[in-house]
Each structure stands twice: as structure tokens, then as C-alpha cells.
Design a protein around this motif. Sequence first.
Motif, PDB file in Angstrom:
ATOM      1  N   SER A   1      -4.906  12.401 -10.976  1.00 55.31           N
ATOM      2  CA  SER A   1      -3.714  12.957 -10.337  1.00 55.31           C
ATOM      3  C   SER A   1      -2.478  12.318 -10.970  1.00 55.31           C
ATOM      4  O   SER A   1      -2.583  11.349 -11.724  1.00 55.31           O
ATOM      5  CB  SER A   1      -3.745  12.686  -8.833  1.00 55.31           C
ATOM      6  OG  SER A   1      -3.923  11.304  -8.606  1.00 55.31           O
TER       7      SER A   1
ATOM      8  N   ASP B   1      -4.092   7.986  -2.020  1.00 53.07           N
ATOM      9  CA  ASP B   1      -3.196   9.058  -2.446  1.00 53.07           C
ATOM     10  C   ASP B   1      -3.462   9.581  -3.861  1.00 53.07           C
ATOM     11  O   ASP B   1      -2.564  10.113  -4.489  1.00 53.07           O
ATOM     12  CB  ASP B   1      -1.742   8.545  -2.409  1.00 53.07           C
ATOM     13  CG  ASP B   1      -1.039   8.999  -1.141  1.00 53.07           C
ATOM     14  OD1 ASP B   1      -1.677   9.732  -0.369  1.00 53.07           O
ATOM     15  OD2 ASP B   1       0.116   8.609  -0.938  1.00 53.07           O
ATOM     16  N   LYS B   2      -4.646   9.368  -4.393  1.00 49.07           N
ATOM     17  CA  LYS B   2      -4.878   9.783  -5.780  1.00 49.07           C
ATOM     18  C   LYS B   2      -6.288  10.339  -5.930  1.00 49.07           C
ATOM     19  O   LYS B   2      -7.106  10.259  -5.018  1.00 49.07           O
ATOM     20  CB  LYS B   2      -4.720   8.580  -6.719  1.00 49.07           C
ATOM     21  CG  LYS B   2      -5.744   7.487  -6.461  1.00 49.07           C
ATOM     22  CD  LYS B   2      -5.617   6.353  -7.432  1.00 49.07           C
ATOM     23  CE  LYS B   2      -6.622   5.242  -7.178  1.00 49.07           C
ATOM     24  NZ  LYS B   2      -6.603   4.659  -5.832  1.00 49.07           N
TER      25      LYS B   2
ATOM     26  N   ARG C   1      -0.643   9.216   9.716  1.00 48.63           N
ATOM     27  CA  ARG C   1      -1.638   8.933   8.674  1.00 48.63           C
ATOM     28  C   ARG C   1      -2.301  10.221   8.209  1.00 48.63           C
ATOM     29  O   ARG C   1      -2.607  10.380   7.039  1.00 48.63           O
ATOM     30  CB  ARG C   1      -2.704   7.971   9.191  1.00 48.63           C
ATOM     31  CG  ARG C   1      -2.230   6.573   9.451  1.00 48.63           C
ATOM     32  CD  ARG C   1      -1.839   5.822   8.210  1.00 48.63           C
ATOM     33  NE  ARG C   1      -2.914   5.654   7.254  1.00 48.63           N
ATOM     34  CZ  ARG C   1      -2.753   5.211   6.012  1.00 48.63           C
ATOM     35  NH1 ARG C   1      -1.554   4.903   5.575  1.00 48.63           N
ATOM     36  NH2 ARG C   1      -3.774   5.081   5.199  1.00 48.63           N
TER      37      ARG C   1
ATOM     38  N   ASP D   1      -1.446   0.700  -6.595  1.00 47.97           N
ATOM     39  CA  ASP D   1      -1.598   1.006  -5.171  1.00 47.97           C
ATOM     40  C   ASP D   1      -2.351  -0.046  -4.362  1.00 47.97           C
ATOM     41  O   ASP D   1      -2.745   0.209  -3.242  1.00 47.97           O
ATOM     42  CB  ASP D   1      -2.256   2.387  -4.991  1.00 47.97           C
ATOM     43  CG  ASP D   1      -3.616   2.470  -5.650  1.00 47.97           C
ATOM     44  OD1 ASP D   1      -4.243   1.416  -5.865  1.00 47.97           O
ATOM     45  OD2 ASP D   1      -4.049   3.591  -5.960  1.00 47.97           O
TER      46      ASP D   1
ATOM     47  N   ARG E   1     -11.824   7.785  -5.351  1.00 51.06           N
ATOM     48  CA  ARG E   1     -10.394   7.810  -5.015  1.00 51.06           C
ATOM     49  C   ARG E   1      -9.957   6.559  -4.261  1.00 51.06           C
ATOM     50  O   ARG E   1      -8.774   6.238  -4.206  1.00 51.06           O
ATOM     51  CB  ARG E   1     -10.037   9.068  -4.228  1.00 51.06           C
ATOM     52  CG  ARG E   1     -10.420   8.996  -2.783  1.00 51.06           C
ATOM     53  CD  ARG E   1     -10.020  10.223  -1.997  1.00 51.06           C
ATOM     54  NE  ARG E   1     -10.260   9.936  -0.594  1.00 51.06           N
ATOM     55  CZ  ARG E   1      -9.333  10.039   0.359  1.00 51.06           C
ATOM     56  NH1 ARG E   1      -8.138  10.455   0.080  1.00 51.06           N
ATOM     57  NH2 ARG E   1      -9.633   9.743   1.609  1.00 51.06           N
TER      58      ARG E   1
ATOM     59  N   VAL F   1       3.130   4.003   5.968  1.00 48.14           N
ATOM     60  CA  VAL F   1       2.665   4.505   4.666  1.00 48.14           C
ATOM     61  C   VAL F   1       1.599   3.575   4.101  1.00 48.14           C
ATOM     62  O   VAL F   1       0.540   4.002   3.653  1.00 48.14           O
ATOM     63  CB  VAL F   1       3.831   4.615   3.666  1.00 48.14           C
ATOM     64  CG1 VAL F   1       3.320   5.125   2.323  1.00 48.14           C
ATOM     65  CG2 VAL F   1       4.914   5.512   4.220  1.00 48.14           C
ATOM     66  N   THR F   2       1.892   2.281   4.139  1.00 47.51           N
ATOM     67  CA  THR F   2       0.935   1.321   3.593  1.00 47.51           C
ATOM     68  C   THR F   2      -0.021   0.819   4.669  1.00 47.51           C
ATOM     69  O   THR F   2      -0.961   0.106   4.373  1.00 47.51           O
ATOM     70  CB  THR F   2       1.676   0.124   2.981  1.00 47.51           C
ATOM     71  OG1 THR F   2       2.592  -0.383   3.958  1.00 47.51           O
ATOM     72  CG2 THR F   2       2.457   0.543   1.758  1.00 47.51           C
TER      73      THR F   2
ATOM     74  N   LYS G   1      -0.926  12.974   8.102  1.00 50.25           N
ATOM     75  CA  LYS G   1       0.166  13.791   7.558  1.00 50.25           C
ATOM     76  C   LYS G   1       0.348  15.102   8.327  1.00 50.25           C
ATOM     77  O   LYS G   1       0.642  16.135   7.772  1.00 50.25           O
ATOM     78  CB  LYS G   1      -0.053  14.057   6.066  1.00 50.25           C
ATOM     79  CG  LYS G   1      -0.041  12.754   5.283  1.00 50.25           C
ATOM     80  CD  LYS G   1      -0.068  12.925   3.785  1.00 50.25           C
ATOM     81  CE  LYS G   1       0.025  11.558   3.121  1.00 50.25           C
ATOM     82  NZ  LYS G   1      -0.464  11.521   1.768  1.00 50.25           N
TER      83      LYS G   1
ATOM     84  N   ASN H   1      -0.549   3.288  -1.612  1.00 52.47           N
ATOM     85  CA  ASN H   1      -1.567   3.841  -0.722  1.00 52.47           C
ATOM     86  C   ASN H   1      -2.745   4.290  -1.586  1.00 52.47           C
ATOM     87  O   ASN H   1      -2.658   5.295  -2.275  1.00 52.47           O
ATOM     88  CB  ASN H   1      -1.005   5.027   0.064  1.00 52.47           C
ATOM     89  CG  ASN H   1      -2.058   5.620   0.996  1.00 52.47           C
ATOM     90  OD1 ASN H   1      -3.197   5.136   1.050  1.00 52.47           O
ATOM     91  ND2 ASN H   1      -1.695   6.663   1.712  1.00 52.47           N
TER      92      ASN H   1
END
Lengths: 379, 523
Positions: free
Chosen positions: A233, A245-246, B334, A329, A322, B164-165, B336, A242
Motif C-alpha cells: 500500500s 493501516d497497510k 477504531r 508504524d 499487515r 489513532v495510535t 472508523k 498504526n
Amino acid sequence: MLDYETLKIIWWLLVGVLLLGFAVMDGHDMGVGTLLPFVGKNDVERRVVINTVGPHWDGNQVWFITAGCAIFAAWPLVYATAFSGFYWAMLVVLWALFFRPVGFDYRSKVADPRWRSAWDWGLFVGGSVPALIFGVAFVHLLQGVPFHFEDNLMPVYTGTFWGLLNPFALLAGVVSLSMLTFHGANYLTIRTEGDVQSRARTAALIFGTVMLVAFAAAGVWVSSGMPGYVITSVVDPGALPNPLDKTVEIQAGAWLGNFARHPLLWAVPGAGFAGGLPALLFAWVKKPVLAFVGSAVAELGVIGTAGVAMFPFIMPSSSDPRSSLTVWDSVSSHLTLEVMFWAALIFTPIVITYTGWAYKMMAGKVTNAYIESNDHSAY
Amino acid sequence: MITQEVVDLSRLQFAATAFYHFLFVPLTLGLSFLLAIMETVYVMTGKEIYRDMTKFWGKLFGINFALGVTTGITMEFQFGTNWAYYSHYVGDIFGAPLAIEGLMAFFLDSTFIGLFFFGWNKLSRRRHLLITYLTAIGSNLSAVWILIANGWMQNPVGSQFSYVTMRMEMTSFKELVFNPAAQAKFVHTVSAGYVTGSMFVLGISAWYMLKGRDIEFAKRSFRIAAAFGFASAMSVIVLGDESGYAVTEHQQTKLAALEGMWKTEPAPASFTLFAIPDDEKRENTAEIKIPYALGLIATRSANTQIPGIDELEARAVERIKNGIVAVKALEQLRAKTADDATKASFEEHKADLGYGLLLKKYTADVSLATPEMIAQAARNSIPKVAPMFWTFRIMVALGFSFFALFALSFWYSAKNTFQEKRWLLRWAVWFNPLPWIASEMGWFVAEYGRQPWTIFGILPTNLSTSTISVNSLYGSLAGFMFFYTGLLVVEMYLMFKYARLGPSSLGTGRYAGETAPALKSAQ
């Protein structure tokens, strides 16, 4: 203020520096511990061996501890996932390390030969077992580790301790054990004389050869189509971290990708040989100081090779790619990386300076006569 | 799958290894400064006996230090191996002081401790003295950073949660470093270390005097320990009070539990000197109270109220209810699927997120929490009273008894008659192990009193562990028990052996037993 992306890369380099510091400093006294029962044939000789690192092992060990803490602070997800996943490997390393402080300090405080021999073997375990397991654990990062994250980012490891022991991992264990032992043998050759010195030199020749052969074999293994990991990605290196996220794919030969894109990087594995081969020659022609420098360069090459092959990956996941942890990240917040960067920038040179001074103050050969005249104060 | 058994075993392992580690820390903190004082006298006066004192007490220091180093590595490993979620959730803040500790302090004392032992003939007198000071300063600086990390667990300042984290993140390094909880703890903890070091030297020196051996050596050691111990014992009490003041601000639950204060009293509250607390009936029997004392000590004012346990539980119920909203909003964020209203609601309630997470102990989906679960979680947000009440009082009583011993020792050493006061010397010998007990009690109050949180108000203990199996935990616990028992036996054996040998272990030929045949039996 440095931008987030730059700091992420700096911290990848700084963790590398700390690991190298560990290999060069703690590595040589672990090597000395591994060689102790073999190059010292009687009590006085063994005390000679121990006292070459007597004043320094404790300070050197802090490289290891600081590297661990820096990973905690800069890559908390890596620290959490690796330490809990490799639970038993970590505990075995920890328990082996127990033998070092007490081994050094307690061994010569009782005269009974059985007591002393027991601690000598304890120091052997404390030097060799961690060296072996570090290699095994390190190569698992290359192979990928079976773990994933739950929704709240709780890391879950799904492998076993025995699964760690595959042939490639054992080969890597041989690389790291022989590398640190080679380095330790070069150090011992500098600091001793007579029989101990000539045995240490023989050990340097043996372990230096083993290291070079095993490192080359590992290189052949990786380049003959070993699967690596690729982020598929789009990555925003400055984004808030995070790991979920990939997307990541496993591809054959992917660990050679960085070298193909940037041929200059071949200099890193090259350093493994460019340091190791001359080190072997210098050991042969009895120039131990140069041999020691050479084995330190070889360590840079070996550790660096794993690092640049995998960049930006730190800890890929084989069961849920992932979830893989990367330089982008798995890091701490911008502020924490910045604070830690300044702390490292200020204190690392200070540490190196006074460590150098400490070695200078204690320089010179450790001899049988020194042990005999300092029976009550030496280790 | 994390079961309650995993949580309990992880806590047991951490508590056991931390208590064990702290058997060796206070002596390192205290004895290192005593060595520096002894060596200063040597460099100033040139009298060899002071160099011998530094070397001999240094030998005992080394035996203790080795185990301090050994068991310290365990602590560093264990956050990652057994508290993985904790490490992820707060590593951004908690990891930084640990790493700085390594760079700034641990390198310093570990590098120079080697020169302390091996540099006597290689360094000039002044340089060696400098080394000894740097070792002492290094070990005390270590304590600064460790207690900054620990202080943040008690009073989490300078940080905020990021969805987010999915973790806590540092917002101010300055607030972290100058956390009042950390500052008060630091001075209290190192002073307790100085008391331990002083008691160690005082007690062993007293034993030599009772045996009538190495009198000059023992007298000089005794005097230094008495003076340093007197100052330290005073500072432990004064700064312990400072620490108590800090507790009342940040952790009212801890204070209410250690005082056994079930109901809010009109200000200023009384101090309960003795009582038998009953956690079931939620009351004390056989109370002896000193009117007004607690209110004045804890709040330094005559009209600030200290909340009792009932009131704190009622407040917790409210915060848990807010926390449920925060947890639910977080789950949507989380996934979304959150809209702006949810985001706003999360921001509004996120201060109570930790309280919502307390419910995870009772139900995976906190929106299904029943009023009984909420009441239960609120009740468990206060640590058990009886263990807190007693450990605190034992610690305080010991602290005052140390002060009495050091005050008398200092008085009689000023008058130079202490060697005739055999009752005082015996007292010093018998009291030798007690500072360790006081230190461990103090840590119990601080850490057990923080329950049910690892980070107060932020992260419940139940959510902090790793996902490891019960079998792994039993295995590692067994391993620690095996190694730590063995190491303790070896350490105590050497400590007793060298304390009995006394300065004769230096092999100078100047001390008791070195020419007499009686030496054999001493060995």
C-alpha cells in the motif's frame, strides 16, 4: 524541530548504533566468557582471563540494557511484541545473563576449586547462550514471526519456542556466537601473554574462519530466493503510527530488493568480509589490536546487513503480514522521539569518552604475576 | 486468551521479582555514599585505616551490587515479556526515563564501579576519590529516572490518549520530569537507602566491638555511619511526610485505604493510630485515634476535607458511567465508523476512559455492564484496607525506631562513649535487617495501593498483561524461584563470610586474626 519522518529514520539508525555498541563492547567480554574454560587451563590462567574484562564488563553490559530500553522508548510495539512473543527465548537469555555479574564478582571470593570451576562454567553459559540466541532471534525477524494484533493493538504470538530452532536460525546462531567469540579472542590476545595468549590466538583463527564461512552461507541462503516482505500500500512516512493501516505481501527474494535499488548498500555485507578477512590475517600475523578493529567492523557488517535488507521492516508477521512492524508504524510519538534523540546525542559521546578513559587507565597486559600479587583484590 | 489466572500470576511474578530486586538497591544507594565519605577522609588525612575501610566496606558493597545488577535486568525484560499491553499503551512515556536512565546514570556507575575496585594502584588518590563519587552519583541518578517512571504510574501527568495510535502519548517532558509524585518519592527512597547503608555499617561495626576485635576500624566506621544515618533517618521522616502530602493530592484512594477511613470525616480528620480494619463490614474495631492529626499532616490545612472510601466509591461510579461512553466511542473511532458527534463525545469523556476499561474485567462489551458490575468495579477501585493499613504502620514505626537508634548512636559517638554502651551496640546488631523490611513495606504501600491500576486512573492492571499461557507463567515463576533462591543463598553466604572475616580479608596483615591461629575457625 526535526520532522517526524526524519526522526523515525534517525531512530532506526540509533537502535543500530546501540546494537553495534553492544556487539563491540559487551560482545567481546561475552566472547571472553565463552572462551574462559578453554584458554585458561589452571586457576591463575583463568583469573588472568577474567581480569582482562574485570573492570569493564559491567559498563559494557549497559550497552545491552540501554539498547533494550531504547527499543522500549522508541519502538514500544516492537518491544512489547518481541519480548512477549519470544517469551522463553528471552527468559533463557535473562537467566544465562544472571551468571555474569555473580560469576565475575563471586568466583574468586572462595578458594574451593569446585566453587571456582562452577562459576567458570557459569561465565561460559553467560557468554555463549545469549550470543547464540541473539542470532536465532535476529534471523526470525528475517523469516517473519507468527503474530497479529487484536483490535486494541494487543500483540498475540502464535508460535512456539521449539519453532524457533529451524536450520537457518541455527546457522544464524552460529554466525553470532562465532562473531562475538572471535571478537573476544582478539581482545584476549591483546590483553594477555604466554600460553593464554597463544590459545586465544588459536581461538581467534578458528572462530574467525567459522564466522566468515557461516556468514557467507547465510548470504547464499537469503539470495537463493528466500521469501521476504514488501509493503504494497502507499506509505506516508510522516503519518501517526498504526501498524494495521497497510497491506503487506510475502515475495521470494524480496530481502534483496533494497540492494537492487541502491547498489551502494552492498558495501554493508561487504564490510562483514572487509572487516572479517583482514581481522583473520592480523590475528595470524600477531597484530591483535588491528584484528580487534577488524572484528568490530565485521560486526558492523553483519548486523547492518540484516538491517538494510529488511528496511523499513523491523519485525514482519508471517501469519498476518499487515500486522508487520516497520520503521514507520511501530514508533513512539514525535515528541518522545525528539526528546530521546537529544538525550542520545548528548550522552552517547560522553559515555564513549569516559569508557575510553577507563580502558586507558586499566591498559596493559594482565599477567600471572599480577594475579599472584593481587590475590585479595583481583577477581 | 487472558484469564484472571494469567493476570494474577503475572502480578505475583512481577511483585516477587521487584521485591527481590529491592533487597539489593537500598544498600547500593546508601553504601556508595558512605564509601565516598570514608575515602574523602582518607584523601584529606592520609590515614591508611580510612583507605582500608573504603576497601573493606567496598568488598561487601560489591557482593551486594552484583545481585542488584543481576536482578535489575529482570525488571527491564519483564515489562516486555509479561506486560506487553502495558508496554505498548504507555511505552511512549514510560520507556523514555528508563532509556535516559541507561544513558545518563547506569553507564556512569557501571563504568566507574570497575575502576573503583581495580583502580587503587593505577589512579592517583584524588582521581580514585572522584571515581568513587561518580559511582555514588551514578547510582543515585539511576534512582531519579526510575522514580520518574514510577512517579508517572502513580500520577500520570504530561500525557494524553490518542485514539489513532491507541495509546498514551507524551505531551510534556518537563511535566514528566518535574512530577511532584516523582520528586517526593525520589528523596524519600534514596534517604531510605542511606538509612539502610548506615544501619549496615553501624550494625556490623557494633558486632566487631562486642567481639572486642578491630576496635579502631569499627569505631571509625561506627561514627561515620551514626552521623550519616542520623541525618538520613531524619530526612526519611520529613520527606516521607512530603511523600504523604503528594499521595493525598494524587491518590486519595491510596490514602483512604492506608488510613482505613471508610467515611469522610469533618476536617481536619483524625489519624488512626491503631485499629482492626474489616474489609467485609467496612468498618474498624478497637480504634485509637489522634484528633485532627491526619487532616493537618495530609492537607496542611485545617479545613480541607479528606474523602473517605464511601465517597470515593460514589465518585468512581460516576466516572465509570462516563467511561462507558468513552469506551463505546473509542470502539467506533477504531472501526472508523464514528461521526463527528461520536468524536466530540469521545473528547468530552476521554478523561474517564480508564474507568470504563475497569469494566473489562467483568464484561467484554462494556455497554452491557449491569449496575451490579459498575458497583463492583467501583468497590474494587479502592485497594483492600487491612494490608495497606498495617504495612504502612509497620513502615512508619520502623522509621521512627531507626531515628531513635541513630540519634542515640550519634549522641554517644559525639561523647565518644558508645563503645561502652553494650546495649546500644546490641541494638545496632539486632536492628540490622529491619531497614530492608521497612523499604519493602514502603513499596508495598506504594504499589499495592495503586491497584486496580498499573497507571493510576488510566490503565487497569487486568488489561496490562501479555497474551501468554498459564503454563508459561508457572514455568517462568518456577525458574525465577529456582535461580533467585540459589542466588540469595550464595549472596548471604558470602556476605556473612566476609563480614566475619572483617578487614582481615584485605590481606594487609594489620587486622584481627591475621596472625593468630583463630583465623581458621572464622573462615
